[in-house]
Design a protein around this motif. Structure first.
Motif, PDB file in Angstrom:
ATOM      1  N   LEU A  21      41.369  29.431  35.788  1.00 40.53           N
ATOM      2  CA  LEU A  21      40.616  28.625  36.742  1.00 40.53           C
ATOM      3  C   LEU A  21      40.939  29.020  38.181  1.00 40.53           C
ATOM      4  O   LEU A  21      40.038  29.118  39.032  1.00 40.53           O
ATOM      5  N   SER A  22      42.219  29.261  38.473  1.00 41.94           N
ATOM      6  CA  SER A  22      42.623  29.628  39.834  1.00 41.94           C
ATOM      7  C   SER A  22      42.048  30.981  40.236  1.00 41.94           C
ATOM      8  O   SER A  22      41.535  31.140  41.353  1.00 41.94           O
ATOM      9  N   SER A  23      42.117  31.947  39.355  1.00 42.63           N
ATOM     10  CA  SER A  23      41.593  33.276  39.676  1.00 42.63           C
ATOM     11  C   SER A  23      40.079  33.258  39.826  1.00 42.63           C
ATOM     12  O   SER A  23      39.521  33.885  40.741  1.00 42.63           O
ATOM     13  N   MET A  24      39.389  32.531  38.951  1.00 41.14           N
ATOM     14  CA  MET A  24      37.930  32.450  39.062  1.00 41.14           C
ATOM     15  C   MET A  24      37.507  31.745  40.352  1.00 41.14           C
ATOM     16  O   MET A  24      36.522  32.135  40.990  1.00 41.14           O
ATOM     17  N   THR A  25      38.255  30.726  40.750  1.00 43.77           N
ATOM     18  CA  THR A  25      37.954  30.028  42.000  1.00 43.77           C
ATOM     19  C   THR A  25      38.094  30.948  43.198  1.00 43.77           C
ATOM     20  O   THR A  25      37.231  30.979  44.085  1.00 43.77           O
ATOM     21  N   PHE A  26      39.181  31.711  43.236  1.00 42.67           N
ATOM     22  CA  PHE A  26      39.401  32.637  44.358  1.00 42.67           C
ATOM     23  C   PHE A  26      38.297  33.691  44.401  1.00 42.67           C
ATOM     24  O   PHE A  26      37.732  33.979  45.472  1.00 42.67           O
TER      25      PHE A  26
END
Length: 302
Positions: A21-26
């Protein structure tokens, strides 16, 4: 031992979801903004998120198969292959970020690097990703991603000396050593340059700033290296001990849990340390809270 295995798998699943989720958000925030797409620092940080995205996606798929106790399939070694590729690309990307920091500090007056930096780092990013993909193909072709029946997963065997040391030396320790050399180069250059004709407080402030930036670049590497200690403990225990000693079943589960935790923390740090991206996340979160509060007030009034 079975309960510990289930717990480790659930932790791996949770950490992988956080990192994913964090990588996709960035990646989504950087791609969706034209201003961010022109920022080379954010583009290189996005490459770090791409490495985390690959790792967490493969880890998530691997963990689901482990929880379902699914027997070996033909995709089992490919999941481990891409999981390792993502981790290697994180190391390569942090090296590129350090090289970019070297350009803006030591070679800031070089016009060739100044005006061709975007093209240069785009090519270097593509080369780094290709090196990770091609460099691990010999391990995949020679079937060194062995199947662990107790874990229902594939990974490099603890007793495979070549399979362990080859990616470690070529793709982990070599970028780490180069990154350390570049960091010392930057700090020595800044110290020498700012000491000449500059007040002491400005010199100290500049050096502290560079140290903070360089330490931020080392965070993903330090997290993954600290987790790698778990794997190497069982590796050296298997190599040094007698042949009757067998690697425990929880060793691979523990290694996967540590890798997913380190990747998730790296992606969260990458998301929070870049204030341009973190401000967008805060604004979106604030808007969601305000919309929920307005919706609740509307329901109460009705």
């Amino acid at each position: 031992m079975f309960s510990y295995t289930i717990l480790l798998n659930l932790l791996t699943l949770a950490f992988s979801c956080v990192g994913l989720l964090s990588s996709m958000t960035f990646i989504f925030i950087v791609i969706s903004s034209h201003r961010f797409r022109r920022n080379l620092s954010l583009i290189l940080a996005m490459n770090l998120s791409i490495g985390g995205l690959i790792t967490c996606s493969a880890m998530l798929n691997q963990t689901i198969y482990m929880l379902l106790n699914t027997p070996e399939d033909y995709l089992c070694p490919y999941r481990s292959y891409f999981m390792t590729v993502g981790g290697l690309y994180i190391f390569q990307t942090t090296l590129l970020q350090s090289f970019h920091r070297l350009r803006v500090t030591v070679f800031v007056h070089d016009r060739r690097l100044r005006y061709q930096s975007r093209q240069l780092f785009s090519v270097l990013s593509l080369i780094s990703f290709s090196i990770c993909l091609i460099g691990l193909l010999p391990l995949l072709i020679t079937k060194r991603f062995s199947y662990y029946p107790d874990a229902h997963a594939c990974y490099i065997a603890f007793n495979d000396t070549v399979g362990v040391l080859y990616p470690s030396i070529c793709f982990y320790f070599t970028p780490l050593i180069l990154q350390i050399i570049i960091s010392f180069w930057i700090l020595s250059h800044i110290s020498h340059r700012t000491l000449v004709g500059q007040p002491f407080y400005k010199t100290k402030r500049r050096i502290l700033k560079e140290r903070r930036v360089l330490f931020r670049l080392f965070i993903p590497v330090l997290l993954l290296m600290s987790v790698g200690v778990i794997y190497f403990v069982f590796f050296f225990r298997t190599i040094i001990s007698d042949q009757q000693w067998q690697t425990p079943a929880y060793a691979l589960h523990l290694s996967f849990s540590g890798t997913s935790l380190a990747t998730a923390l790296s992606m969260l740090a990458n998301l929070l340390f870049y204030h341009q991206v973190s401000n967008v996340v805060r604004n979106l979160f604030r808007c969601c809270i305000q919309n929920k509060s307005k919706h609740r007030r509307t329901i109460i009034v009705i």
